[in-house]
Design a protein around this motif. Structure first.
Motif, PDB file in Angstrom:
ATOM      1  N   LEU A 214      55.267 -46.321  -1.897  1.00  0.00           N
ATOM      2  CA  LEU A 214      56.345 -47.300  -1.956  1.00  0.00           C
ATOM      3  C   LEU A 214      55.846 -48.518  -2.721  1.00  0.00           C
ATOM      4  N   PRO A 215      56.363 -48.778  -3.930  1.00  0.00           N
ATOM      5  CA  PRO A 215      55.854 -49.901  -4.729  1.00  0.00           C
ATOM      6  C   PRO A 215      56.334 -51.247  -4.197  1.00  0.00           C
ATOM      7  N   TYR A 216      55.385 -52.181  -4.099  1.00  0.00           N
ATOM      8  CA  TYR A 216      55.691 -53.541  -3.676  1.00  0.00           C
ATOM      9  C   TYR A 216      55.180 -54.482  -4.768  1.00  0.00           C
ATOM     10  N   PRO A 217      55.998 -54.719  -5.812  1.00  0.00           N
ATOM     11  CA  PRO A 217      55.543 -55.523  -6.952  1.00  0.00           C
ATOM     12  C   PRO A 217      55.477 -57.010  -6.626  1.00  0.00           C
ATOM     13  N   VAL A 218      54.434 -57.651  -7.151  1.00  0.00           N
ATOM     14  CA  VAL A 218      54.243 -59.095  -6.978  1.00  0.00           C
ATOM     15  C   VAL A 218      53.744 -59.671  -8.302  1.00  0.00           C
ATOM     16  N   ASP A 219      53.421 -60.950  -8.298  1.00  0.00           N
ATOM     17  CA  ASP A 219      52.786 -61.579  -9.467  1.00  0.00           C
ATOM     18  C   ASP A 219      53.643 -61.451 -10.725  1.00  0.00           C
ATOM     19  N   TYR A 220      54.911 -61.850 -10.628  1.00  0.00           N
ATOM     20  CA  TYR A 220      55.820 -61.777 -11.779  1.00  0.00           C
ATOM     21  C   TYR A 220      55.468 -62.841 -12.819  1.00  0.00           C
ATOM     22  N   VAL A 221      55.705 -62.503 -14.087  1.00  0.00           N
ATOM     23  CA  VAL A 221      55.501 -63.476 -15.158  1.00  0.00           C
ATOM     24  C   VAL A 221      56.779 -63.708 -15.971  1.00  0.00           C
ATOM     25  N   THR A 222      57.853 -62.936 -15.690  1.00  0.00           N
ATOM     26  CA  THR A 222      59.146 -63.166 -16.332  1.00  0.00           C
ATOM     27  C   THR A 222      60.177 -63.459 -15.255  1.00  0.00           C
ATOM     28  N   MET A 223      61.349 -63.951 -15.664  1.00  0.00           N
ATOM     29  CA  MET A 223      62.357 -64.403 -14.719  1.00  0.00           C
ATOM     30  C   MET A 223      63.440 -63.365 -14.451  1.00  0.00           C
ATOM     31  N   GLY A 224      63.283 -62.164 -14.993  1.00  0.00           N
ATOM     32  CA  GLY A 224      64.235 -61.099 -14.704  1.00  0.00           C
ATOM     33  C   GLY A 224      65.594 -61.347 -15.309  1.00  0.00           C
ATOM     34  N   ALA A 225      66.654 -61.108 -14.517  1.00  0.00           N
ATOM     35  CA  ALA A 225      68.022 -61.183 -15.021  1.00  0.00           C
ATOM     36  C   ALA A 225      68.400 -62.579 -15.490  1.00  0.00           C
TER      37      ALA A 225
END
Length: 267
Positions: A214-225
């Motif tokens: 089950l992926p739990y992504p963190v540490d984003y560098v872009t703002m998405g939508a």
């Protein structure tokens, strides 16, 4: 072997190094053009012109758009009521700086450890695993696992719960060696924590060894939508290009080497 080659070649072949190399070659050819054959001088001028145009494009274009598809590939999951284990991948630790300064140091991916701690408290019965490289020749005698263990212990984690896989040198080995350590059983639910831009490659590697996670992504560098065209930040553009190139190239190379079943993992 692939882990060693990656470590040796990436500092030379990343976009920043390639651009600097082209600029240097073109600049030297232009400066010393008077003592070079005409054809060599002309080639140097063309090379310098190409490098300058390429550098301009790199600095002004919003390369973070190449990272966003990777970060958005797996959304934040709906966490189940119970999980059997939580595994965090190394990458936030700075062993060499830790050895030099005598206290644990991390980089911009420290959210991996923060999320791991939060999940460990949410699931007090879950097994906890850290997967990452052991001591290397340039780490000052300190392993990534040592840095992480110090931080986690200081944050209050019950260290008797933590299992450590400290032989892996890349993401493919993270999956394979962690699988050998954990020996997950059918039907078990395991959460994997890593940076959002790295999650597709990580999950692809786990799927390749037959471990649905089950992926739990963190540490984003872009703002998405909510991302806009971007702002003029030449340094961030250069960093974004390097990061995007590393991850997309990593996905392609892993597929060619047989570390994954496809360019991108199943969802």
């Amino acid at each position: 072997m692939s882990a060693i080659l990656t470590k040796l070649l990436w500092p030379i072949l990343n976009p920043t190094s390639l651009l600097l190399g082209l600029l240097l070659l073109g600049g030297l050819g232009w400066v010393f053009g008077a003592v070079l054959p005409l054809k060599v001088e002309q080639a140097a001028r063309r090379l310098l012109g190409f490098a300058l145009v390429a550098l301009l494009l790199v600095l002004v274009l919003p390369w973070h758009w190449a990272i966003r598809p990777l970060e958005d590939y797996f959304p934040q999951p709906d966490l189940p009521a119970q999980v059997d284990g939580i595994l965090v991948l190394s990458g936030a630790e700075r062993p060499l700086l830790t050895a030099a300064r005598g206290q644990p140091q991390v980089n911009g991916s420290a959210e991996r450890l923060f999320a791991f701690l939060a999940l460990s408290r949410r699931y007090p019965e879950a097994r906890l695993v850290f997967s990452g490289a052991g001591i290397t020749s340039d780490s000052g005698g300190v392993a990534e696992a040592d840095v992480a263990a110090t931080i986690l212990a200081e944050a209050g984690l019950d260290m008797s719960r933590l299992e450590v896989e400290k032989l892996s040198r890349n993401t493919a080995e993270n999956a394979r060696l962690s699988y050998d350590l954990v020996k997950p059983q059918p039907g078990e639910t395991w959460i994997v924590v890593t940076s959002a831009f790295h999650m597709p490659r990580a999950v692809a590697c786990f799927q390749a060894v037959g471990w649905p996670v089950l992926p739990y992504p963190v540490d984003y560098v872009t703002m998405g939508a909510t991302e806009t065209w971007g702002w003029f930040d030449p340094l961030w553009s250069l960093q974004s290009l390097n990061l995007a190139t590393r991850e997309w190239l990593g996905l392609a190379v892993y597929r060619m080497l047989g570390h994954t079943r496809g360019l991108l993992p199943e969802r």
